[in-house]
Design an enzyme around this catalytic site. Structure first.
Site, PDB file in Angstrom:
ATOM      1  N   ASP A   1       0.826  -1.212   0.000  1.00 11.54           N
ATOM      2  CA  ASP A   1       0.000   0.000   0.000  1.00 11.54           C
ATOM      3  C   ASP A   1       0.859   1.260   0.000  1.00 11.54           C
ATOM      4  O   ASP A   1       1.939   1.286   0.603  1.00 11.54           O
ATOM      5  CB  ASP A   1      -0.892   0.027   1.245  1.00 11.54           C
ATOM      6  CG  ASP A   1      -1.915  -1.092   1.250  1.00 11.54           C
ATOM      7  OD1 ASP A   1      -3.094  -0.802   1.044  1.00 11.54           O
ATOM      8  OD2 ASP A   1      -1.520  -2.251   1.456  1.00 11.54           O
ATOM      9  N   SER A   2       0.353   2.297  -0.652  1.00 12.92           N
ATOM     10  CA  SER A   2       1.085   3.571  -0.662  1.00 12.92           C
ATOM     11  C   SER A   2       0.767   4.402   0.575  1.00 12.92           C
ATOM     12  O   SER A   2       1.672   4.958   1.203  1.00 12.92           O
ATOM     13  CB  SER A   2       0.778   4.359  -1.933  1.00 12.92           C
ATOM     14  OG  SER A   2      -0.606   4.588  -2.058  1.00 12.92           O
TER      15      SER A   2
END
Length: 460
Positions: free
Chosen positions: A105-106
């Protein structure tokens, strides 16, 4: 059944698995609220510095020699590809020097293993990110690179903040939902990350590509605006749609919209060559579009199965059942019939087998029975056939199809709280900790507990 948000319906996620009301709240108020730690196939949990004790480090074992340097990549508020590109540029290396088992995930703090081919460990350990969002920890030599098959899954520690209910009510709802999940599991929907939330259209572009509607695919990518976008970007998209002035648009489109810029650049030179413009995108991106359409169809079929009252943790005649391998992946697949369905359900009950559904491709065989009826119905409503996935106009994105589990249970689920939310006085927070096998989405777990009215506002 409880009503789902409009965004969920657009992505084929049309139902909740649990009946109990959710707690609301918001994810990712700060990146540290969403911690993701990779777990290798041999059980190594790659901890972030947030969960390590002072002076402690992950027990990553290497060999005395080898052409590959393995290291721990810890990042904050960045996706894996961007983080590796920053490291590569800083060290004067090609992005292709590096490999990872999965993308993290960013909007989170994450830790994972990355390998680099013939790179000095000291140069990696000497890397410094000017913004402090990337850390390289613990380098070891290995004789082989990291590959996706080496990943078991991910460990999550996720805090939901801004819960506006009383403490007793929050505890009651969380316990009720956890009990329902423990009984029947969570549908293995493809999550929001697969499609996008601000621009939930990767699957639409994929469908157009498969249909050979390349102008429509380009216009969807470049010229269609969505309500959650910045107003100036929406205006630019509208300009492209109305004028088809690709050259002027290219000068104005933000550099962050790299896919749009690639397409606009080609069209500004070769107007009308829509298939050529799409082919300027990396093959991985074009396959992602097609994969998103497969994911959308899977979600539709799974939602309909639930609506029809068919079980997710038991097979009926005509269903597909897969053997579970030791690393949590799917083995051989068997069709349930009158003579073997009881035996297969015994295997499911023991955790040795699992119900799977088709992820459509040109090689998919639709069985007789209730699930087959659902699959034929969804394809008919979409106006597509399995042959479409041969992608005769762009054969490099053709896909044979595969299988995906119908449901899952979070491993080792622990729930802490409710407690006072120190970032939002007067509100509560709840922390969820669990492990998921690869390919499963933590957001689909949190979706059941939160049941948000507005997915984007809730931080998904």
């Amino acid at each position: 059944m409880q009503e789902v948000p409009e965004l969920d319906r657009l992505l084929g996620i049309e139902v909740y698995a649990t009946k109990s009301p959710g707690i609301g709240g918001r994810l990712r108020v700060v990146p540290e609220d969403f911690i993701v730690e990779e777990i290798s196939r041999d059980g190594l949990r790659v901890r972030t510095s947030l969960t390590l004790k002072p002076g402690e480090e992950v027990g990553l074992k290497g060999s005395e020699e080898g052409d590959y340097t393995w290291f721990i990549l810890e990042k904050r508020n960045l996706d894996t590809i961007t983080a590796i590109k920053i490291i590569a540029k800083s060290l004067g290396l090609s992005y292709n020097t590096f490999s990872a088992a999965g993308l993290k995930d960013s909007r989170a703090v994450t830790a994972q293993l990355v390998s680099a081919f013939r790179v000095d460990p000291n140069s990696l350990l000497g890397f410094r990110d000017r913004y402090g969002n990337i850390k390289i920890r613990r380098c070891v030599r290995m004789p082989f690179r990291i590959a996706p098959g080496m990943l078991y899954g991910n460990h999550f520690i996720i805090t939901v903040r801004q819960v506006e209910l009383g403490e007793c009510e929050v505890r009651h709802r969380v316990e009720a939902i956890a009990a329902e999940i423990g009984e029947s599991g969570i549908p293995a929907f493809y999550g929001y990350q697969r499609f996008g939330t601000i621009r939930p259209n990767t699957h639409i572009i994929g469908k157009y590509i498969l249909q050979g509607r390349f102008e429509d695919a380009v216009m969807e990518l470049v010229a269609r605006s969505y309500p959650g976008e910045a107003p100036h970007v929406a205006e630019l998209r509208e300009y492209v749609r109305e004028t088809r002035d690709y050259k002027s648009a290219l000068k104005k489109f933000p550099r962050a919209l790299s896919h749009e810029r690639i397409v606009l650049k080609h069209l500004s030179v070769r107007e009308g060559d829509y298939i050529g413009a799409l082919r300027k995108l990396p093959l991985s991106v074009r396959r992602l579009f097609v994969g998103a359409y497969q994911a959308y169809l899977f979600n539709k079929c799974l939602s309909r199965r639930i609506r029809r009252g068919l079980p997710l943790n038991q097979a009926v005649v005509g269903d597909l059942v897969a053997v579970m391998t030791s690393d949590g992946s799917l083995g051989s697949v068997v069709v349930a019939n009158e003579s073997n369905v009881d035996l297969l359900n015994e295997g499911i009950a023991r955790g040795e087998m699992i119900l799977v559904l088709n992820v459509f491709g040109y090689g998919t065989v639709i069985q007789e029975g209730p699930q087959g009826d659902i699959e034929r119905e969804v394809l008919r409503e979409e106006g597509v056939s399995l042959e479409l996935f041969r992608s005769v106009h762009m054969p490099e994105v053709a896909t044979r199809g595969t299988y995906r589990r119908a449901c899952f249970k979070p491993e080792g689920l622990e729930i802490r709280g409710p407690a006072a939310d120190e970032l939002s006085p007067g509100s509560l927070k709840v922390t969820f900790e669990f492990t998921l096998a690869k390919g499963l989405y933590a957001t689909m777990v949190l979706r059941e507990f939160m049941k948000p009215r507005d997915v984007i506002a809730a931080g998904f």
